[in-house]
Scaffold this active site. Structure first.
Site, PDB file in Angstrom:
ATOM      1  N   ASP A  52       0.813  -1.210   0.000  1.00  0.00           N
ATOM      2  CA  ASP A  52       0.000   0.000   0.000  1.00  0.00           C
ATOM      3  C   ASP A  52       0.852   1.268   0.000  1.00  0.00           C
ATOM      4  OD1 ASP A  52      -2.300   1.450   2.448  1.00  0.00           O
ATOM      5  OD2 ASP A  52      -1.835   1.983   0.372  1.00  0.00           O
ATOM      6  N   ASP A 102      -1.667   5.377  -5.488  1.00  0.00           N
ATOM      7  CA  ASP A 102      -2.075   4.532  -4.368  1.00  0.00           C
ATOM      8  C   ASP A 102      -2.393   3.108  -4.799  1.00  0.00           C
ATOM      9  OD1 ASP A 102      -4.684   4.755  -1.815  1.00  0.00           O
ATOM     10  OD2 ASP A 102      -3.033   3.367  -2.154  1.00  0.00           O
TER      11      ASP A 102
HETATM   12  C1  LIG Z   1      -5.845   0.939   2.449  1.00  0.00           C
HETATM   13  C2  LIG Z   1      -6.966   0.064   2.078  1.00  0.00           C
HETATM   14  C3  LIG Z   1      -6.567  -1.385   2.223  1.00  0.00           C
HETATM   15  C4  LIG Z   1      -7.698  -2.298   1.870  1.00  0.00           C
HETATM   16  N1  LIG Z   1      -8.906  -1.928   2.588  1.00  0.00           N
HETATM   17  C5  LIG Z   1      -9.700  -2.901   3.128  1.00  0.00           C
HETATM   18  N2  LIG Z   1      -9.359  -4.156   2.911  1.00  0.00           N
HETATM   19  N3  LIG Z   1     -10.764  -2.557   3.794  1.00  0.00           N
HETATM   20  C6  LIG Z   1      -9.299  -0.545   2.647  1.00  0.00           C
HETATM   21  C7  LIG Z   1      -8.143   0.367   2.951  1.00  0.00           C
HETATM   22  C1  LIG Z   2      -5.592   9.250   1.436  1.00  0.00           C
HETATM   23  C2  LIG Z   2      -6.051   7.833   1.709  1.00  0.00           C
HETATM   24  C3  LIG Z   2      -5.859   6.981   0.464  1.00  0.00           C
HETATM   25  C4  LIG Z   2      -6.257   5.556   0.747  1.00  0.00           C
HETATM   26  N1  LIG Z   2      -5.487   5.059   1.866  1.00  0.00           N
HETATM   27  C5  LIG Z   2      -4.550   4.065   1.750  1.00  0.00           C
HETATM   28  N2  LIG Z   2      -4.288   3.580   0.564  1.00  0.00           N
HETATM   29  N3  LIG Z   2      -3.997   3.605   2.841  1.00  0.00           N
HETATM   30  C6  LIG Z   2      -5.663   5.778   3.111  1.00  0.00           C
HETATM   31  C7  LIG Z   2      -5.276   7.240   2.884  1.00  0.00           C
END
Ligand SMILES: CC1CCN(C(=N)N)CC1
Ligand SMILES: CC1CCN(C(=N)N)CC1
Length: 331
Positions: free
Chosen positions: A36, A220
Site C-alpha cells: 500500500d 495509491d
Molecule cells: C488501504 C486500504 C486497504 C484495503 N482496505 C480494506 N481491505 N478494507 C481498505 C483500505
Molecule cells: C488518502 C487515503 C488513500 C487511501 N489510503 C490508503 N491507501 N492507505 C488511506 C489514505
C-alpha cells in the site's frame, strides 16, 4: 541486492486489491499482504487477533519465531479512508519479500481488525510503502520495509507493474526495462504529509482533445478505483449513454453493455491511457445489467487518488532517492 514478487489480484472477477507473498520470522511464516503506497504501517493478522475477527486469513505467530522480539510499550492504531481499520502491538522480526530480507523489521501484530478486513480472507495484512512519517506506532514511529531495505538495494527504488485481472509484479532495487515501452517520465513528489503525491498535467476522454489542467493526487496501490475532480469525472461519464451518478450506489453507474471510452492522463509532456475496459469495474451485484465505474469523483475525499484502475495501465517507478520522484511509462 534486488528482488521481485508477484502482485496477485484478489477476486480476479474485479481487481479489488492485489496481494503479495512475504515471509516473516524463523522458521519463515508465509502471509499474503496488500502492498500500500498510501500508508506506512506494516501490520498482519496474528495469534493476538481476536478469534471472532479472523475468518480464514493466514496469521503471524511471533511466539513461534525464534527471531521475534516484542517492541515493549509500543502500540498502533490505523483508520483508512474507507472507514476500515486495525490496532495492536509491535514486534521486530526478519521480513522477506521477493528475496530481499530486512532483519528486525517492525511487524505490527493486530489485536483487532474492522469487519471489512475480517471479511477479506485473501488479505492477511498490509505493507505500507508510503513515507515513514505516516507510521502510527506510538510512542516511537517505525520505518517501512522500503525505508529499511533501501540502503541494501542496488538502487533505492521499487516499481509497480499491476495488471488488469492478471498477476503483475512489484520489483525492488531495479528497473526492468522489459516491463514498459518508450521512456519513463519522472515527476517531482510532494512527500508531505507522506503519500506519493504528484501533479498530472491534464486529461482527455476517449479520442477527445487534451485538457491542460494540473491535477495533484496520490499514487495509491491499495485503492481499487481512481478518484478525480468532479469536473473531470463528469466530462468522462457524459460520454456514456445511460450513466448516472447514483446516490444509492455511491457513485457513477452505467449499463454494463456500454462500450466505455478510454481515459488519458498527462504525466509531464507524456501521457498514460487507461483503456475503457479497465473503467468497467464491476456489476453492482452478481448478474446485474448495471455496472459500477472505475473512475469516480474525489469531492468527498479531499484528495485525488490515482488508484489501481490508473496504475494498472502503466509501469510506475517509486524512486526513494534524494529527492524522491515518481516515474510513469506506458506498457
Ligand atoms: C488501504 C486500504 C486497504 C484495503 N482496505 C480494506 N481491505 N478494507 C481498505 C483500505
Ligand atoms: C488518502 C487515503 C488513500 C487511501 N489510503 C490508503 N491507501 N492507505 C488511506 C489514505
Amino acid at each position: 541486492e534486488k528482488g521481485s514478487a508477484p502482485a496477485i489480484p484478489v477476486d480476479p472477477r474485479f481487481d479489488i486489491a492485489y496481494v503479495t507473498p512475504v515471509t516473516i520470522g524463523t522458521p519463515p511464516q508465509t502471509l499474503y499482504l496488500d502492498f500500500d503506497t498510501g500508508s506506512s504501517d506494516l501490520w498482519v493478522f496474528s495469534s493476538h487477533t481476536l478469534a471472532s475477527q479472523v475468518r480464514g486469513q493466514m496469521i503471524y505467530s511471533p511466539e513461534k519465531s525464534t527471531t521475534a522480539k516484542l517492541l515493549a510499550g509500543h502500540t498502533w492504531s490505523i483508520r483508512y479512508g474507507d472507514g476500515s481499520g486495525s490496532l495492536g502491538n509491535v514486534y521486530t522480526d526478519n521480513f522477506t519479500v521477493g528475496g530481499v530480507t530486512v532483519t528486525s523489521q517492525a511487524v505490527q501484530t493486530a489485536q483487532q481488525v474492522s469487519t471489512s478486513f475480517t471479511s477479506e480472507s485473501d488479505i492477511h495484512g498490509l505493507v505500507g510503502l508510503g513515507f515513514s512519517t505516516l507510521n502510527t506506532v506510538y510512542p516511537n514511529g517505525q520505518l517501512t520495509f522500503f525505508d529499511n531495505a533501501k540502503s541494501q538495494l542496488d538502487s533505492p527504488v521499487f516499481t509497480a507493474d499491476l495488471k488488469w485481472k492478471k498477476e503483475g509484479t512489484y520489483d525492488f532495487g531495479f528497473i526492468d526495462e522489459t516491463k514498459y515501452t518508450g521512456e519513463i517520465t519522472y515527476l517531482p513528489v510532494q512527500t508531505d504529509p507522506g503519500y506519493w503525491t504528484f501533479t498530472s498535467s491534464g486529461y482527455a476522454v476517449g479520442d477527445g482533445s487534451f485538457n491542460q489542467v494540473s491535477i495533484s493526487g496520490i499514487a495509491d496501490t491499495a485503492t481499487s478505483l481512481t478518484y478525480l475532480p468532479t469536473a473531470v469525472v463528469t466530462s468522462y461519464w457524459r460520454q456514456v449513454e445511460g450513466a448516472v451518478n447514483s446516490q444509492y450506489y455511491g457513485g457513477y453507474v452505467f449499463p454494463c453493455s456500454s462500450k466505455l471510452p478510454s481515459f488519458t492522463f498527462g504525466v509531464g509532456s507524456a501521457n498514460i491511457t487507461i483503456p475503457g475496459s479497465y473503467i468497467n469495474y464491476a456489476q453492482i451485484t452478481e448478474g446485474s445489467p448495471t455496472c459500477f465505474g472505475g473512475l469516480q469523483s474525489s469531492s468527498g475525499l479531499g484528495i485525488n487518488i490515482w488508484g489501481d484502475v490508473a496504475l494498472k495501465a502503466a509501469f510506475v517507478v517509486f524512486n526513494g532517492g534524494n529527492p524522491p520522484t515518481i516515474g510513469w511509462a506506458r506498457k
